[in-house]
Design a protein around this motif. Structure first.
Motif, short mmCIF file in Angstrom:
data_model
loop_
_atom_site.label_atom_id
_atom_site.label_comp_id
_atom_site.label_asym_id
_atom_site.label_seq_id
_atom_site.Cartn_x
_atom_site.Cartn_y
_atom_site.Cartn_z
N PHE A 76 3.28 -13.38 17.89
CA PHE A 76 3.32 -13.09 19.10
C PHE A 76 3.17 -14.37 19.67
O PHE A 76 3.14 -14.03 21.42
CB PHE A 76 2.23 -11.83 19.70
N LYS A 77 2.20 -15.35 19.70
CA LYS A 77 1.79 -16.32 20.67
C LYS A 77 3.01 -16.72 20.66
O LYS A 77 3.41 -17.53 21.53
CB LYS A 77 0.71 -17.23 18.94
N LEU A 78 3.91 -17.08 19.96
CA LEU A 78 5.44 -17.80 19.93
C LEU A 78 6.30 -16.75 21.44
O LEU A 78 6.11 -17.42 22.46
CB LEU A 78 5.57 -18.15 19.00
N ILE A 79 6.36 -16.06 20.82
CA ILE A 79 6.83 -15.50 21.80
C ILE A 79 6.53 -15.30 22.90
O ILE A 79 7.39 -15.13 24.18
CB ILE A 79 6.95 -13.87 21.00
N PHE A 80 5.42 -15.01 23.95
CA PHE A 80 4.76 -14.82 24.66
C PHE A 80 4.35 -16.11 25.31
O PHE A 80 4.51 -15.93 26.76
CB PHE A 80 3.23 -13.83 25.07
N ASP A 110 -6.82 0.93 24.89
CA ASP A 110 -8.03 2.31 23.26
C ASP A 110 -7.17 1.82 22.52
O ASP A 110 -8.31 1.71 21.16
CB ASP A 110 -8.11 3.43 23.57
N LEU A 111 -6.54 0.39 21.23
CA LEU A 111 -6.14 0.21 20.75
C LEU A 111 -6.04 -0.91 21.08
O LEU A 111 -5.00 -1.55 20.26
CB LEU A 111 -5.09 1.31 20.08
N PRO A 112 -6.62 -2.43 21.04
CA PRO A 112 -6.18 -3.32 21.31
C PRO A 112 -5.80 -4.00 20.01
O PRO A 112 -6.56 -3.60 19.17
CB PRO A 112 -7.39 -3.63 21.93
N LEU A 116 -2.22 -9.31 20.37
CA LEU A 116 -1.91 -9.46 21.00
C LEU A 116 -2.56 -9.37 22.57
O LEU A 116 -2.36 -9.78 24.16
CB LEU A 116 -1.31 -7.38 21.34
N THR A 117 -3.86 -8.70 23.06
CA THR A 117 -4.73 -8.72 23.65
C THR A 117 -4.81 -10.37 24.45
O THR A 117 -4.75 -10.56 25.16
CB THR A 117 -5.95 -8.76 23.61
N ASN A 121 -2.72 -10.47 30.18
CA ASN A 121 -2.56 -10.56 32.00
C ASN A 121 -1.06 -10.99 31.88
O ASN A 121 -0.21 -10.84 32.70
CB ASN A 121 -3.55 -11.65 31.91
N ILE A 122 0.13 -11.82 30.88
CA ILE A 122 1.10 -11.68 30.96
C ILE A 122 1.92 -10.37 30.43
O ILE A 122 3.15 -10.63 32.13
CB ILE A 122 1.96 -12.29 29.41
N ILE A 123 1.46 -9.55 30.04
CA ILE A 123 2.85 -7.91 30.64
C ILE A 123 2.01 -8.06 31.63
O ILE A 123 2.77 -6.27 31.69
CB ILE A 123 2.73 -7.46 29.30
#
Length: 379
Positions: A76-80, A110-112, A116-117, A121-123
């Motif tokens: 997810f890090k690379l993607i975002f 409620d399920l971070p 992804l957290t 802010n990006i999404i």
């Protein structure tokens, strides 16, 4: 027509990096395969443009559900980071961008998801495409809508959605290998632990008056014996244990059926298919009923708010029958017998709307309008 641009950066799509699904998340296999089928038909769509300046909607094909269920969440890090640095995304600040991820545990405040957290802010300006309408639920809570037995849980967990808008597709009902072959990451472990197996392929059966009249079963409903959350067990058990069938035309109602082939045969050979609330207001049975051309009979008061399927194009009450939860649990036989009172003209109207709903919701329909409806929701 509404046009869309689909990002083609391999650091976003990760098409060559297929990580096996973890055993604990096999229950989301339907949703994972559904997401990938959606990406497949989007790539083939004539509404796709390769020129960003021509697009109204932008779609990064992020395999969100698959990464969530795999051991590769660090990707997810690379993607975002790639997405947020893209000049197109930066220009629009995420607006008019769709984030597709229908796995139910995803993108919930409620399920971070730890991986992804850092990118919430990006999404935040993106439109999330899920099985349910997170923003619609939050708005309903703000306006004082009562979700009955779900209300306390929803108030605690769903009052603050992660993004500014959301699109509901309904709960995915089955893997669809007719659009895209089952991918390599479905290893032997996946086949062994998927609760429904991968052999449950429900044929698309076109809704028509002829099909409806020729159906052998008046009502179809089979449910598991395991209890459901939020007091839903009493609703799910009611038609099995509180109906005598003395006055009801031939129906197929009971617990789980032993044979999958017989289950599919009875399902596709029914006039009305019950869709009863469970752990959440929505159920896989809803899209299944649409798929087999069976009029959905909904016992879930808040379904139209919680998971209104492509609501800018479809109105649930046009093609489904909605029964009050309280009335149903008190006397399910009486409520089911009321179906006999529906006029031929009203049945025909439901069937016509159901045939249209099949075109809108079914990705493999030969005259599918799914892409058009999805884009219509997004603008």
């Amino acid at each position: 027509p509404i046009r869309f641009y689909m990002y083609d950066d391999p650091s976003i799509s990760l098409e060559e990096e297929l990580a096996p699904i973890r055993k604990i998340w096999i229950r989301y296999l339907n949703e994972i395969l559904y997401d990938e089928a959606i990406f497949t038909i989007l790539k083939r769509s004539p509404l796709r443009t390769l020129k960003p300046e021509e697009a109204d909607v932008f779609i990064p094909p992020i395999p969100t559900s698959r990464l969530f269920a795999s051991r590769a969440r660090k990707r997810f890090k690379l993607i975002f980071e790639t997405l947020s640095s893209n000049k197109i995304f930066h220009q629009h600040r995420g607006h008019n961008h769709l984030l597709i991820g229908t796995a139910f545990a995803l993108l919930r405040a409620d399920l971070p998801v730890k991986a992804l957290t850092p990118y919430y802010n990006i999404i935040s300006n993106m439109t999330v495409v899920q099985s349910w309408d997170a923003n619609g639920v939050a708005k309903a809570l703000e306006e004082g809508y009562d979700f009955h037995e779900y209300h306390d849980f929803f108030s605690k967990h769903y009052a603050q959605p992660l993004t500014s808008s959301s699109i509901s597709l309904g709960l995915a009902s089955q893997p669809d290998a007719s659009i895209a072959p089952l991918p390599d990451y479905l290893n032997s472990e996946t086949y062994s632990f998927h609760p429904e197996g991968l052999s449950l392929k429900i044929p698309l059966t076109f809704a028509s008056m002829e099909k409806w009249h020729n159906a052998s079963n008046f009502v179809f409903y089979h449910t598991r014996t395991e209890p459901s959350e939020h007091n839903s067990t009493v609703y799910r058990y009611a038609p099995v244990i509180n109906v005598t069938y003395e006055n009801l035309p031939k129906s197929s109602i009971g617990w789980n059926m032993g044979s999958k082939d017989d289950w599919i045969k009875q399902y596709t050979d029914s006039k009305f298919c019950l869709v009863v609330r469970g752990d959440s207001p929505h159920s896989k049975a809803f899209l299944r009923a649409i798929r087999v051309g069976c009029i959905p009979v909904v016992v879930a008061d808040s379904l139209e708010i919680y998971a209104p399927v492509l609501k800018s194009t479809l109105t649930m009450s046009d093609y489904a029958i909605i029964i009050d939860e309280k009335a149903f649990v008190e006397n399910p036989e009486t409520e089911l017998l009321r179906l006999l009172e529906i006029s031929e003209a009203d049945i025909e109207a439901k069937i016509n709307h159901l045939a249209f709903a099949q075109r809108v919701t079914m990705l493999d329909h030969p005259e599918s309008l799914f892409v058009e409806a999805l884009l219509h929701e997004a603008v």
